[in-house]
Scaffold this motif. Sequence first.
Motif, PDB file in Angstrom:
ATOM      1  N   ALA A 165      97.897 120.782  20.291  1.00  0.00           N
ATOM      2  CA  ALA A 165      96.987 120.256  21.309  1.00  0.00           C
ATOM      3  C   ALA A 165      95.880 119.425  20.674  1.00  0.00           C
ATOM      4  O   ALA A 165      95.514 118.361  21.190  1.00  0.00           O
ATOM      5  CB  ALA A 165      96.394 121.404  22.120  1.00  0.00           C
ATOM      6  N   ALA A 166      95.334 119.887  19.550  1.00  0.00           N
ATOM      7  CA  ALA A 166      94.263 119.146  18.877  1.00  0.00           C
ATOM      8  C   ALA A 166      94.757 117.784  18.397  1.00  0.00           C
ATOM      9  O   ALA A 166      94.042 116.779  18.489  1.00  0.00           O
ATOM     10  CB  ALA A 166      93.716 119.966  17.711  1.00  0.00           C
ATOM     11  N   ARG A 167      95.988 117.736  17.881  1.00  0.00           N
ATOM     12  CA  ARG A 167      96.539 116.460  17.421  1.00  0.00           C
ATOM     13  C   ARG A 167      96.815 115.519  18.595  1.00  0.00           C
ATOM     14  O   ARG A 167      96.625 114.309  18.480  1.00  0.00           O
ATOM     15  CB  ARG A 167      97.819 116.704  16.609  1.00  0.00           C
ATOM     16  CG  ARG A 167      97.580 117.431  15.296  1.00  0.00           C
ATOM     17  CD  ARG A 167      98.853 117.546  14.473  1.00  0.00           C
ATOM     18  NE  ARG A 167      98.665 118.441  13.337  1.00  0.00           N
ATOM     19  CZ  ARG A 167      99.592 118.689  12.403  1.00  0.00           C
ATOM     20  NH1 ARG A 167     100.774 118.083  12.490  1.00  0.00           N
ATOM     21  NH2 ARG A 167      99.355 119.521  11.419  1.00  0.00           N
ATOM     22  N   LEU A 168      97.258 116.062  19.695  1.00  0.00           N
ATOM     23  CA  LEU A 168      97.456 115.237  20.887  1.00  0.00           C
ATOM     24  C   LEU A 168      96.138 114.624  21.345  1.00  0.00           C
ATOM     25  O   LEU A 168      96.074 113.443  21.707  1.00  0.00           O
ATOM     26  CB  LEU A 168      98.062 116.078  22.009  1.00  0.00           C
ATOM     27  CG  LEU A 168      99.539 116.456  21.870  1.00  0.00           C
ATOM     28  CD1 LEU A 168      99.930 117.474  22.947  1.00  0.00           C
ATOM     29  CD2 LEU A 168     100.439 115.223  21.971  1.00  0.00           C
ATOM     30  N   LEU A 169      95.089 115.430  21.333  1.00  0.00           N
ATOM     31  CA  LEU A 169      93.789 114.945  21.792  1.00  0.00           C
ATOM     32  C   LEU A 169      93.238 113.822  20.917  1.00  0.00           C
ATOM     33  O   LEU A 169      92.437 113.007  21.377  1.00  0.00           O
ATOM     34  CB  LEU A 169      92.792 116.107  21.848  1.00  0.00           C
ATOM     35  CG  LEU A 169      93.035 117.111  22.984  1.00  0.00           C
ATOM     36  CD1 LEU A 169      92.261 118.402  22.742  1.00  0.00           C
ATOM     37  CD2 LEU A 169      92.657 116.499  24.331  1.00  0.00           C
ATOM     38  N   MET A 170      93.669 113.781  19.666  1.00  0.00           N
ATOM     39  CA  MET A 170      93.234 112.697  18.786  1.00  0.00           C
ATOM     40  C   MET A 170      93.746 111.344  19.281  1.00  0.00           C
ATOM     41  O   MET A 170      93.190 110.300  18.929  1.00  0.00           O
ATOM     42  CB  MET A 170      93.735 112.953  17.359  1.00  0.00           C
ATOM     43  CG  MET A 170      93.070 114.129  16.666  1.00  0.00           C
ATOM     44  SD  MET A 170      93.841 114.492  15.056  1.00  0.00           S
ATOM     45  CE  MET A 170      93.456 112.999  14.146  1.00  0.00           C
ATOM     46  N   ARG A 171      94.789 111.375  20.125  1.00  0.00           N
ATOM     47  CA  ARG A 171      95.372 110.125  20.626  1.00  0.00           C
ATOM     48  C   ARG A 171      95.301 110.062  22.153  1.00  0.00           C
ATOM     49  O   ARG A 171      96.141 109.436  22.793  1.00  0.00           O
ATOM     50  CB  ARG A 171      96.829 110.028  20.154  1.00  0.00           C
ATOM     51  CG  ARG A 171      96.959 109.921  18.643  1.00  0.00           C
ATOM     52  CD  ARG A 171      98.410 109.950  18.201  1.00  0.00           C
ATOM     53  NE  ARG A 171      99.207 108.906  18.828  1.00  0.00           N
ATOM     54  CZ  ARG A 171     100.529 108.780  18.629  1.00  0.00           C
ATOM     55  NH1 ARG A 171     101.172 109.608  17.830  1.00  0.00           N
ATOM     56  NH2 ARG A 171     101.203 107.809  19.251  1.00  0.00           N
ATOM     57  N   CYS A 172      94.293 110.697  22.717  1.00  0.00           N
ATOM     58  CA  CYS A 172      94.207 110.776  24.173  1.00  0.00           C
ATOM     59  C   CYS A 172      93.985 109.418  24.831  1.00  0.00           C
ATOM     60  O   CYS A 172      94.224 109.266  26.034  1.00  0.00           O
ATOM     61  CB  CYS A 172      93.123 111.766  24.595  1.00  0.00           C
ATOM     62  SG  CYS A 172      91.454 111.311  24.101  1.00  0.00           S
ATOM     63  N   ASP A 173      93.540 108.439  24.059  1.00  0.00           N
ATOM     64  CA  ASP A 173      93.371 107.101  24.635  1.00  0.00           C
ATOM     65  C   ASP A 173      94.712 106.464  24.992  1.00  0.00           C
ATOM     66  O   ASP A 173      94.752 105.450  25.699  1.00  0.00           O
ATOM     67  CB  ASP A 173      92.588 106.202  23.681  1.00  0.00           C
ATOM     68  CG  ASP A 173      93.257 106.057  22.315  1.00  0.00           C
ATOM     69  OD1 ASP A 173      94.013 106.973  21.914  1.00  0.00           O
ATOM     70  OD2 ASP A 173      93.022 105.039  21.650  1.00  0.00           O
TER      71      ASP A 173
END
Length: 332
Positions: free
Chosen positions: A211-219
């Motif tokens: 989830a943390a890695r996904l959030l790094m690319r939330c744009d």
Amino acid sequence: MASTALILGITGGFGCEMARALRQHGWQVRAMHRKPKAAARALGDMGYIDWVKGDAMNAGDVREAAEGASLIVHAVNPPGYRNWAGTVVPMLDNTIAAARETGARILFPGTVYNFGPDAFPPIAEDAPQNPKTRKGKLRVEMEKRLEAASRAGVPVLILRAGDFFGGTRPGNNWFAQGLVTPGKTLRSISYPGPHRVGHQWAYLPDMAETAARLLMRCDEFRPFEVFHFGGHWLEQGIEMADAIRYASRNPDLKVKRLPWLALTLLSPFVETFREMREMRYLWQTPVCLDNTKLTNFLGREPHTPLDIAVTASLAGLDCLPDGTTRQTPVLA
């Protein structure tokens, strides 16, 4: 300046692991709890958390706690499945209202409870949701409300996974409540389903890191984004019992059937047993979430080998013999 994440449900398994993962990725972590001092003592070494007092059932408390946060991790659940119908939807509505006012994104940990047997297997993100249980119908309703919120301007990320296990707060899941007994050295293992029916497990430190890695690319996300976490798919479900035997250094550990009849007889009086009984079909049918979308997006999924994950989980539950060390998860 680092972004701030508000975590609701930090004393639960997913919430606690999300706090650790987000901190490692540079986030400021804020947590709301009705008894923040007691929660801080329970979590021990997480001194980086900014604690605020509040109740997830109180919309004003959630709104105030979310001020300045760019992410709300909605990981709050009633312990032991108690009073789901009366609490989970109101708490989610409060989170949605706070996110709408503050502009925060919502991260929501999804499960397989949304799906009925018509979706098995494997389950894609857009598979039909026709649950056969009360809890599953509530899960569907929650996701519908999140999707509606996304159309009104609230960005949402849902990460669905199989049965949780492991982590710093590993107690409120099937692994701890069905297979082993926390606080007791293993004498036997209870297994809820047929031995050759596949089952999917989500090791919480891996799921939180994902989830943390996904959030790094939330744009790169759409307003309403859903991913499936693969975790540990065990083609022969009984492999989990074998992993427990290996971790406990006892290859002859007896595997017993979960006493479904006793749970059925006691379910009118014990809400936890009633909810567990409703989920029995998930042990009788292969349940496999398809994580192709996730791996295409991230390249690979963080993954701790099963033997290390199970050993760490059992150590956290105080189920291993004295002298057995807790192994550090390996996130590949």
